[in-house]
Design a protein around this motif. Structure first.
Motif, PDB file in Angstrom:
ATOM      1  N   TYR A   1       0.869  -1.187   0.000  1.00 27.72           N
ATOM      2  CA  TYR A   1       0.000   0.000   0.000  1.00 27.72           C
ATOM      3  C   TYR A   1       0.898   1.226   0.000  1.00 27.72           C
ATOM      4  CZ  TYR A   1      -3.103  -3.620   1.907  1.00 27.72           C
ATOM      5  OH  TYR A   1      -3.813  -4.774   2.118  1.00 27.72           O
TER       6      TYR A   1
ATOM      7  N   LEU B   1       4.414   1.416   1.448  1.00 22.72           N
ATOM      8  CA  LEU B   1       4.593   0.207   2.258  1.00 22.72           C
ATOM      9  C   LEU B   1       4.613  -1.050   1.403  1.00 22.72           C
ATOM     10  CD1 LEU B   1       2.102   0.492   5.275  1.00 22.72           C
ATOM     11  CD2 LEU B   1       4.608   0.432   5.375  1.00 22.72           C
TER      12      LEU B   1
ATOM     13  N   ILE C   1       4.113  -4.876   1.670  1.00 20.69           N
ATOM     14  CA  ILE C   1       3.604  -5.840   2.658  1.00 20.69           C
ATOM     15  C   ILE C   1       4.004  -7.262   2.246  1.00 20.69           C
ATOM     16  CG2 ILE C   1       1.570  -6.756   3.845  1.00 20.69           C
ATOM     17  CD1 ILE C   1       2.042  -3.840   4.560  1.00 20.69           C
TER      18      ILE C   1
ATOM     19  N   ALA D   1      -0.653 -14.757  12.220  1.00 18.72           N
ATOM     20  CA  ALA D   1      -1.172 -13.830  13.232  1.00 18.72           C
ATOM     21  C   ALA D   1      -1.810 -12.608  12.580  1.00 18.72           C
ATOM     22  CB  ALA D   1      -0.030 -13.413  14.158  1.00 18.72           C
ATOM     23  N   ASN D   2      -2.446 -11.781  13.383  1.00 18.51           N
ATOM     24  CA  ASN D   2      -2.982 -10.489  12.931  1.00 18.51           C
ATOM     25  C   ASN D   2      -1.892  -9.702  12.239  1.00 18.51           C
ATOM     26  OD1 ASN D   2      -4.812 -10.309  15.898  1.00 18.51           O
ATOM     27  ND2 ASN D   2      -5.743 -10.165  13.892  1.00 18.51           N
ATOM     28  N   GLY D   3      -2.212  -9.167  11.063  1.00 17.84           N
ATOM     29  CA  GLY D   3      -1.257  -8.298  10.385  1.00 17.84           C
ATOM     30  C   GLY D   3      -0.173  -9.031   9.616  1.00 17.84           C
ATOM     31  N   ALA D   4      -0.267 -10.360   9.529  1.00 19.80           N
ATOM     32  CA  ALA D   4       0.771 -11.136   8.826  1.00 19.80           C
ATOM     33  C   ALA D   4       0.750 -10.873   7.321  1.00 19.80           C
ATOM     34  CB  ALA D   4       0.577 -12.627   9.098  1.00 19.80           C
ATOM     35  N   GLY D   5      -0.403 -10.418   6.812  1.00 18.01           N
ATOM     36  CA  GLY D   5      -0.504 -10.136   5.375  1.00 18.01           C
ATOM     37  C   GLY D   5      -1.452 -11.067   4.638  1.00 18.01           C
ATOM     38  N   LYS D   6      -2.254 -11.828   5.374  1.00 15.03           N
ATOM     39  CA  LYS D   6      -3.153 -12.808   4.742  1.00 15.03           C
ATOM     40  C   LYS D   6      -4.175 -12.117   3.837  1.00 15.03           C
ATOM     41  CE  LYS D   6      -4.573 -14.396   8.738  1.00 15.03           C
ATOM     42  NZ  LYS D   6      -3.859 -13.429   9.623  1.00 15.03           N
ATOM     43  N   THR D   7      -4.832 -11.087   4.388  1.00 14.09           N
ATOM     44  CA  THR D   7      -5.848 -10.383   3.595  1.00 14.09           C
ATOM     45  C   THR D   7      -5.206  -9.655   2.419  1.00 14.09           C
ATOM     46  OG1 THR D   7      -7.368 -10.185   5.448  1.00 14.09           O
ATOM     47  CG2 THR D   7      -7.612  -8.552   3.697  1.00 14.09           C
ATOM     48  N   THR D   8      -4.011  -9.130   2.627  1.00  7.86           N
ATOM     49  CA  THR D   8      -3.299  -8.465   1.531  1.00  7.86           C
ATOM     50  C   THR D   8      -3.043  -9.471   0.407  1.00  7.86           C
ATOM     51  OG1 THR D   8      -2.276  -6.985   3.142  1.00  7.86           O
ATOM     52  CG2 THR D   8      -1.241  -7.102   0.968  1.00  7.86           C
TER      53      THR D   8
ATOM     54  N   GLU E   1     -13.120 -10.712   3.232  1.00  7.68           N
ATOM     55  CA  GLU E   1     -13.348 -10.594   4.672  1.00  7.68           C
ATOM     56  C   GLU E   1     -14.665  -9.854   4.954  1.00  7.68           C
ATOM     57  OE1 GLU E   1      -9.960  -8.647   6.423  1.00  7.68           O
ATOM     58  OE2 GLU E   1      -9.823 -10.158   8.003  1.00  7.68           O
TER      59      GLU E   1
ATOM     60  N   GLU F   1     -11.019 -15.853   6.191  1.00 10.27           N
ATOM     61  CA  GLU F   1     -11.563 -16.013   7.544  1.00 10.27           C
ATOM     62  C   GLU F   1     -13.091 -16.108   7.583  1.00 10.27           C
ATOM     63  OE1 GLU F   1      -9.522 -14.608  10.771  1.00 10.27           O
ATOM     64  OE2 GLU F   1      -7.937 -13.574   9.669  1.00 10.27           O
TER      65      GLU F   1
ATOM     66  N   GLN G   1      -7.329 -17.768  11.176  1.00  9.56           N
ATOM     67  CA  GLN G   1      -6.418 -17.468  12.281  1.00  9.56           C
ATOM     68  C   GLN G   1      -6.477 -18.524  13.364  1.00  9.56           C
ATOM     69  OE1 GLN G   1      -5.771 -13.823  14.672  1.00  9.56           O
ATOM     70  NE2 GLN G   1      -6.603 -12.874  12.832  1.00  9.56           N
TER      71      GLN G   1
HETATM   72  N1  LIG Z   1      -5.203  -0.238   3.253  1.00  8.10           N
HETATM   73  C1  LIG Z   1      -4.040  -0.355   3.921  1.00  8.10           C
HETATM   74  N2  LIG Z   1      -3.141   0.635   3.923  1.00  8.10           N
HETATM   75  C2  LIG Z   1      -1.962   0.522   4.572  1.00  8.10           C
HETATM   76  N3  LIG Z   1      -1.580  -0.568   5.269  1.00  8.10           N
HETATM   77  C3  LIG Z   1      -2.446  -1.598   5.308  1.00  8.10           C
HETATM   78  C4  LIG Z   1      -3.716  -1.555   4.646  1.00  8.10           C
HETATM   79  N4  LIG Z   1      -4.349  -2.734   4.870  1.00  8.10           N
HETATM   80  C5  LIG Z   1      -3.519  -3.468   5.626  1.00  8.10           C
HETATM   81  N5  LIG Z   1      -2.372  -2.793   5.897  1.00  8.10           N
HETATM   82  C6  LIG Z   1      -1.222  -3.302   6.657  1.00  8.10           C
HETATM   83  O1  LIG Z   1      -0.740  -4.458   6.009  1.00  8.10           O
HETATM   84  C7  LIG Z   1      -0.307  -5.418   6.968  1.00  8.10           C
HETATM   85  C8  LIG Z   1      -0.975  -6.738   6.696  1.00  8.10           C
HETATM   86  O2  LIG Z   1      -2.377  -6.598   6.925  1.00  8.10           O
HETATM   87  P1  LIG Z   1      -3.414  -7.725   6.513  1.00  8.10           P
HETATM   88  O3  LIG Z   1      -4.771  -7.144   6.688  1.00  8.10           O
HETATM   89  O4  LIG Z   1      -3.045  -8.259   5.194  1.00  8.10           O
HETATM   90  O5  LIG Z   1      -3.139  -8.832   7.631  1.00  8.10           O
HETATM   91  P2  LIG Z   1      -3.961 -10.143   8.004  1.00  8.10           P
HETATM   92  O6  LIG Z   1      -2.956 -11.227   8.080  1.00  8.10           O
HETATM   93  O7  LIG Z   1      -5.111 -10.298   7.109  1.00  8.10           O
HETATM   94  O8  LIG Z   1      -4.466  -9.831   9.490  1.00  8.10           O
HETATM   95  P3  LIG Z   1      -5.839 -10.254  10.231  1.00  8.10           P
HETATM   96  O9  LIG Z   1      -5.624 -11.645  10.704  1.00  8.10           O
HETATM   97  O10 LIG Z   1      -5.939  -9.296  11.358  1.00  8.10           O
HETATM   98  O11 LIG Z   1      -6.963 -10.135   9.254  1.00  8.10           O
HETATM   99  C9  LIG Z   1      -0.615  -4.822   8.341  1.00  8.10           C
HETATM  100  O12 LIG Z   1       0.563  -4.273   8.843  1.00  8.10           O
HETATM  101  C10 LIG Z   1      -1.634  -3.762   8.033  1.00  8.10           C
HETATM  102  O13 LIG Z   1      -1.532  -2.712   8.962  1.00  8.10           O
END
Ligand SMILES: Nc1ncnc2c1ncn2[C@@H]1O[C@H](COP(=O)(O)OP(=O)(O)OP(=O)(O)O)[C@@H](O)[C@H]1O
Ligand SMILES: [Mg+2]
Length: 243
Positions: free
Chosen positions: A11, A14, A16, A35-42, A83, A159, A191
């Protein structure tokens, strides 16, 4: 079936995803945990084409779909359950399903409205109800129904169990089991490793935008028993006490 090589995305300034590699075969149900923030949704958003790949490639059924726009990826056999579920709240369940069905036109039809109603009886009973009046669990089932009506070869689910009652989670996992028996390929982002381990045969573990660890087929029990590994990648709350 799905092959991801060196995938990078982020993003703005950044970065990711830092070079993700994945291979999913036909009929495989593979977990993506972390874990939370690992980047799965990205990763899910990049697979869907909602976030551009900055490097690397995504191949599906031997075709490079890295630069294909999101709305055309269903034509290549990819369906994604996001999600936020992405439903049209003011439209009925039926309307939501029919719209998804159109996206899958041109592919050999395996899933019909009747089949979705059979897989998810609660959805079948609510066909004429506005989506925003459904419970969270029912909305999740509609979202999965929409994915299936695109007649996919592979479904990626971000998820799907989060925030739902255990009974609904069980219903959704039962459906995944039936889809798997029919040869559907599935990536289940999860998760909760108790759920992931029961629903998938192997998994990729993500940490800080990379695949940090792989759990090969048959190795879930071994991974779950390793408290250090579990807490390193998924946090202490999922340590051995929970198993
Ligand atoms: N739109 C965005 N702009 C900037 N940074 C973002 C954005 N969306 C996510 N991030 C960052 O990207 C990183 C990965 O986030 P992501 O949502 O992919 O994690 P996740 O593994 O899906 O977490 P969760 O289990 O909480 O859903 C995090 O550090 C988050 O803060
Ligand atoms: Mg996420």
């Amino acid at each position: 079936m799905l092959s991801v090589k060196g995938l990078c995305a982020g993003y703005g300034a950044l970065t990711i995803l830092k070079g993700i590699n994945l291979e999913i075969g036909r009929g495989e149900v593979v977990g993506l945990v972390g874990a939370n923030g690992a980047g799965k949704t990205t990763l899910v958003r990049t697979l869907a084409g909602l976030l551009p790949a900055r490097a690397g490639e995504i191949c599906l059924g031997g075709e490079d779909i890295t630069r294909i726009p999101p709305h055309r990826r269903s034509g290549f056999g990819l369906a994604v359950v996001l999600e936020n579920r992405n439903l049209f709240g003011e439209l009925t369940v039926r309307e939501n399903l029919v719209l998804a069905e159109r996206a899958g036109r041109g592919r050999s039809p395996v899933f019909s409205l009747d089949r979705i109603a059979d897989l998810f009886p609660a959805v079948g009973e609510k066909l004429n109800v506005r989506c925003d009046l459904l419970s969270g669990g029912q909305q999740q089932q509609v979202a999965i129904g929409r994915a299936l009506l695109q007649q996919p070869d592979i479904v990626v689910m971000d998820e799907p169990s989060t925030g739902l009652a255990p009974k609904v989670v069980k219903d959704i996992l039962d459906v995944l089991g039936r889809l798997r028996a029919d040869g559907m390929s599935i990536i289940l982002v999860e998760q909760n490793i108790a759920i992931a381990s029961s629903a998938t045969s192997r998994a990729y573990v993500m940490a800080t935008g990379s695949v940090a660890h792989e759990i090969p087929e048959g190795h879930w029990p071994c991974f779950m028993a390793d408290e250090k590994l579990v807490s390193a990648y998924l946090g202490h709350h999922q340590g051995a006490a929970h198993q």
